[in-house]
Design a protein around this motif. Structure first.
Motif, PDB file in Angstrom:
ATOM      1  N   ILE A   1       1.064  -1.172  -0.073  1.00 55.31           N
ATOM      2  CA  ILE A   1      -0.066   0.212  -0.026  1.00 55.31           C
ATOM      3  C   ILE A   1       1.053   1.147  -0.423  1.00 55.31           C
ATOM      4  O   ILE A   1       1.578   1.098   0.750  1.00 55.31           O
ATOM      5  CB  ILE A   1      -0.832  -0.057   1.437  1.00 55.31           C
ATOM      6  CG1 ILE A   1      -2.164  -1.019   1.007  1.00 55.31           C
ATOM      7  CG2 ILE A   1      -2.122   1.007   1.951  1.00 55.31           C
ATOM      8  CD1 ILE A   1      -2.939  -1.041   2.391  1.00 55.31           C
ATOM      9  N   ARG A   2       1.131   2.357  -0.807  1.00 53.31           N
ATOM     10  CA  ARG A   2       1.312   3.193  -1.409  1.00 53.31           C
ATOM     11  C   ARG A   2       1.249   4.519   0.131  1.00 53.31           C
ATOM     12  O   ARG A   2       0.379   4.132   0.836  1.00 53.31           O
ATOM     13  CB  ARG A   2       1.138   3.936  -2.407  1.00 53.31           C
ATOM     14  CG  ARG A   2       2.036   3.416  -3.707  1.00 53.31           C
ATOM     15  CD  ARG A   2       2.001   4.104  -4.695  1.00 53.31           C
ATOM     16  NE  ARG A   2       1.252   2.713  -5.519  1.00 53.31           N
ATOM     17  CZ  ARG A   2       0.118   3.147  -6.420  1.00 53.31           C
ATOM     18  NH1 ARG A   2       0.146   3.904  -6.617  1.00 53.31           N
ATOM     19  NH2 ARG A   2      -0.566   1.953  -7.423  1.00 53.31           N
ATOM     20  N   ALA A   3       2.341   5.524  -0.446  1.00 53.69           N
ATOM     21  CA  ALA A   3       1.647   6.320   1.175  1.00 53.69           C
ATOM     22  C   ALA A   3       0.554   6.989  -0.030  1.00 53.69           C
ATOM     23  O   ALA A   3       0.108   7.861   1.051  1.00 53.69           O
ATOM     24  CB  ALA A   3       2.998   7.259   0.623  1.00 53.69           C
ATOM     25  N   ALA A   4       0.070   7.390  -0.504  1.00 55.74           N
ATOM     26  CA  ALA A   4      -1.229   7.472  -1.088  1.00 55.74           C
ATOM     27  C   ALA A   4      -2.368   7.165  -0.553  1.00 55.74           C
ATOM     28  O   ALA A   4      -3.442   7.857   0.253  1.00 55.74           O
ATOM     29  CB  ALA A   4      -1.282   8.265  -2.788  1.00 55.74           C
ATOM     30  N   SER A   5      -2.384   6.122  -0.365  1.00 52.05           N
ATOM     31  CA  SER A   5      -3.167   5.057   0.247  1.00 52.05           C
ATOM     32  C   SER A   5      -3.577   5.784   2.020  1.00 52.05           C
ATOM     33  O   SER A   5      -4.441   5.338   2.373  1.00 52.05           O
ATOM     34  CB  SER A   5      -2.788   3.745   0.025  1.00 52.05           C
ATOM     35  OG  SER A   5      -3.430   3.641  -0.844  1.00 52.05           O
ATOM     36  N   LEU A   6      -2.421   5.672   2.769  1.00 51.44           N
ATOM     37  CA  LEU A   6      -2.450   6.533   4.139  1.00 51.44           C
ATOM     38  C   LEU A   6      -3.198   7.973   3.853  1.00 51.44           C
ATOM     39  O   LEU A   6      -3.972   8.035   4.397  1.00 51.44           O
ATOM     40  CB  LEU A   6      -0.381   6.120   4.589  1.00 51.44           C
ATOM     41  CG  LEU A   6      -1.332   7.112   6.035  1.00 51.44           C
ATOM     42  CD1 LEU A   6      -1.480   5.671   6.804  1.00 51.44           C
ATOM     43  CD2 LEU A   6       0.968   7.326   6.332  1.00 51.44           C
TER      44      LEU A   6
ATOM     45  N   PHE B   1      -1.353   9.652  13.328  1.00 52.64           N
ATOM     46  CA  PHE B   1       0.369   9.121  14.096  1.00 52.64           C
ATOM     47  C   PHE B   1       0.472   7.810  13.485  1.00 52.64           C
ATOM     48  O   PHE B   1       0.060   6.687  14.226  1.00 52.64           O
ATOM     49  CB  PHE B   1       0.004   8.777  15.441  1.00 52.64           C
ATOM     50  CG  PHE B   1      -0.579   9.952  15.660  1.00 52.64           C
ATOM     51  CD1 PHE B   1       0.460  10.906  16.207  1.00 52.64           C
ATOM     52  CD2 PHE B   1      -2.011  10.481  16.585  1.00 52.64           C
ATOM     53  CE1 PHE B   1       0.048  12.404  17.111  1.00 52.64           C
ATOM     54  CE2 PHE B   1      -2.556  11.342  16.483  1.00 52.64           C
ATOM     55  CZ  PHE B   1      -1.095  12.607  17.422  1.00 52.64           C
ATOM     56  N   PRO B   2       1.316   8.110  11.815  1.00 45.64           N
ATOM     57  CA  PRO B   2       1.410   6.655  11.427  1.00 45.64           C
ATOM     58  C   PRO B   2       2.432   5.803  12.149  1.00 45.64           C
ATOM     59  O   PRO B   2       3.459   6.721  13.266  1.00 45.64           O
ATOM     60  CB  PRO B   2       1.983   7.441  10.242  1.00 45.64           C
ATOM     61  CG  PRO B   2       2.239   8.031  10.473  1.00 45.64           C
ATOM     62  CD  PRO B   2       1.936   8.793  11.591  1.00 45.64           C
ATOM     63  N   VAL B   3       2.593   5.098  11.777  1.00 45.57           N
ATOM     64  CA  VAL B   3       4.178   3.922  12.659  1.00 45.57           C
ATOM     65  C   VAL B   3       5.056   4.628  11.555  1.00 45.57           C
ATOM     66  O   VAL B   3       6.075   4.204  11.729  1.00 45.57           O
ATOM     67  CB  VAL B   3       3.224   2.662  12.363  1.00 45.57           C
ATOM     68  CG1 VAL B   3       4.999   1.328  12.917  1.00 45.57           C
ATOM     69  CG2 VAL B   3       2.058   2.537  13.827  1.00 45.57           C
ATOM     70  N   ASN B   4       4.871   4.479  10.149  1.00 48.17           N
ATOM     71  CA  ASN B   4       6.226   4.590   9.337  1.00 48.17           C
ATOM     72  C   ASN B   4       5.499   5.501   8.780  1.00 48.17           C
ATOM     73  O   ASN B   4       5.294   5.970   7.290  1.00 48.17           O
ATOM     74  CB  ASN B   4       5.846   3.151   8.455  1.00 48.17           C
ATOM     75  CG  ASN B   4       5.866   2.399   8.674  1.00 48.17           C
ATOM     76  OD1 ASN B   4       7.396   1.724   9.186  1.00 48.17           O
ATOM     77  ND2 ASN B   4       5.197   0.616   8.206  1.00 48.17           N
TER      78      ASN B   4
ATOM     79  N   ALA C   1       0.953   2.295   4.631  1.00 44.82           N
ATOM     80  CA  ALA C   1      -0.022   2.119   5.850  1.00 44.82           C
ATOM     81  C   ALA C   1       0.767   0.985   6.144  1.00 44.82           C
ATOM     82  O   ALA C   1       1.047  -0.236   6.103  1.00 44.82           O
ATOM     83  CB  ALA C   1      -1.892   1.914   5.690  1.00 44.82           C
ATOM     84  N   ALA C   2       0.363   0.857   7.764  1.00 46.22           N
ATOM     85  CA  ALA C   2       0.816  -0.304   8.917  1.00 46.22           C
ATOM     86  C   ALA C   2      -0.156  -0.289   9.986  1.00 46.22           C
ATOM     87  O   ALA C   2      -0.832   0.738  10.300  1.00 46.22           O
ATOM     88  CB  ALA C   2       2.360  -0.315   9.327  1.00 46.22           C
ATOM     89  N   GLN C   3      -0.063  -1.743  10.121  1.00 41.10           N
ATOM     90  CA  GLN C   3      -1.001  -2.012  11.683  1.00 41.10           C
ATOM     91  C   GLN C   3      -0.496  -1.013  12.762  1.00 41.10           C
ATOM     92  O   GLN C   3       1.032  -0.957  12.540  1.00 41.10           O
ATOM     93  CB  GLN C   3      -0.628  -3.708  11.944  1.00 41.10           C
ATOM     94  CG  GLN C   3      -1.448  -3.517  13.083  1.00 41.10           C
ATOM     95  CD  GLN C   3      -1.323  -5.092  13.413  1.00 41.10           C
ATOM     96  OE1 GLN C   3      -0.227  -5.703  13.580  1.00 41.10           O
ATOM     97  NE2 GLN C   3      -2.389  -5.793  13.305  1.00 41.10           N
TER      98      GLN C   3
ATOM     99  N   ARG D   1      -5.576  -4.104  10.204  1.00 43.20           N
ATOM    100  CA  ARG D   1      -4.813  -4.923   9.024  1.00 43.20           C
ATOM    101  C   ARG D   1      -5.161  -4.126   7.514  1.00 43.20           C
ATOM    102  O   ARG D   1      -5.991  -3.196   7.716  1.00 43.20           O
ATOM    103  CB  ARG D   1      -6.408  -5.809   8.775  1.00 43.20           C
ATOM    104  CG  ARG D   1      -5.804  -7.000   7.301  1.00 43.20           C
ATOM    105  CD  ARG D   1      -6.939  -7.406   7.533  1.00 43.20           C
ATOM    106  NE  ARG D   1      -8.082  -6.619   6.284  1.00 43.20           N
ATOM    107  CZ  ARG D   1      -9.715  -7.078   6.477  1.00 43.20           C
ATOM    108  NH1 ARG D   1     -10.378  -8.005   7.813  1.00 43.20           N
ATOM    109  NH2 ARG D   1     -10.064  -5.897   5.641  1.00 43.20           N
ATOM    110  N   VAL D   2      -4.084  -3.703   6.720  1.00 44.04           N
ATOM    111  CA  VAL D   2      -3.938  -3.510   5.855  1.00 44.04           C
ATOM    112  C   VAL D   2      -4.192  -3.816   4.393  1.00 44.04           C
ATOM    113  O   VAL D   2      -3.823  -3.230   3.338  1.00 44.04           O
ATOM    114  CB  VAL D   2      -1.947  -3.054   6.128  1.00 44.04           C
ATOM    115  CG1 VAL D   2      -1.695  -2.220   7.274  1.00 44.04           C
ATOM    116  CG2 VAL D   2      -0.656  -3.934   6.369  1.00 44.04           C
ATOM    117  N   ASP D   3      -3.902  -5.810   4.609  1.00 45.37           N
ATOM    118  CA  ASP D   3      -4.912  -6.066   3.513  1.00 45.37           C
ATOM    119  C   ASP D   3      -5.730  -6.286   3.215  1.00 45.37           C
ATOM    120  O   ASP D   3      -7.356  -5.281   4.142  1.00 45.37           O
ATOM    121  CB  ASP D   3      -3.919  -7.635   3.659  1.00 45.37           C
ATOM    122  CG  ASP D   3      -4.887  -8.643   4.185  1.00 45.37           C
ATOM    123  OD1 ASP D   3      -5.260  -8.148   5.456  1.00 45.37           O
ATOM    124  OD2 ASP D   3      -4.663  -9.883   4.519  1.00 45.37           O
TER     125      ASP D   3
END
Length: 169
Positions: free
Chosen positions: A4-9, A56-59, A64-66, A95-97
């Motif tokens: 998942i790309r940053a744009a998805s986040l 508050f993203p993990v990465n 995107a991340a759990q 979940r990111v999938d």
């Protein structure tokens, strides 16, 4: 599992923001007696408009991340466009999938008390308008003391959601 790309986040965050601001259009004013007082159910429809949102993203800057988290606040309006309250809450990506999933906890502050709700939102990482969702009412205060039922939310415009609060007794 596809990356998942940053744009998805960014899309996910926008969806979550809409989540927060989503209460919608029936009237709180028409529902002046609580379900607790009447001994039966009650439906409240409100419109919510996103007022604030922090992510508050993990990465940071990455996919995107759990564990990604969003904190939000929305202003609630009745069917006549009068401000009647606000929401505040948090959503955490679980979940990111498969379009993503997040667990959310939200408090609706209304005249006479508060309603607490929680539940899962699926598909928040899919491009486009935020998905509709249903959350459980887990309790309340004041005239919503011991509230139970569900809240249905749907996006009606960018930054706006309609919330249908179905209180059961």
């Amino acid at each position: 599992m596809r990356p998942i790309r940053a744009a998805s986040l960014a899309t996910a965050t926008a969806l979550i923001a809409l989540l927060a601001c989503a209460p919608v259009a029936s009237a709180v004013a028409a529902d002046t007696d609580s379900a607790h007082d009447k001994g039966k159910g009650q439906v409240i429809t409100l419109t919510g408009r996103l007022a604030e949102q922090s992510r508050f993203p993990v990465n940071p800057g990455g996919a995107a991340a759990q564990g990604d988290r969003t904190v939000f606040r929305s202003i609630l309006f009745d069917k006549d466009g009068q401000q009647v309250g606000e929401t505040g809450g948090t959503c955490t990506t679980t979940r990111v999938d498969n379009g993503g999933a997040e667990a959310c906890v939200v408090t609706y502050t209304l005249p006479g008390g508060q309603i607490a709700a929680q539940g899962m939102v699926f598909g928040h990482l899919v491009p486009g308008p935020p998905p509709a969702f249903d959350n459980a009412i887990t309790g309340g205060t004041g005239k919503y003391d011991r509230a139970r039922g569900s809240i249905h939310a749907e996006t009606i415009a960018p930054g706006e959601r309609r919330f249908t609060i179905d209180l059961e007794r």
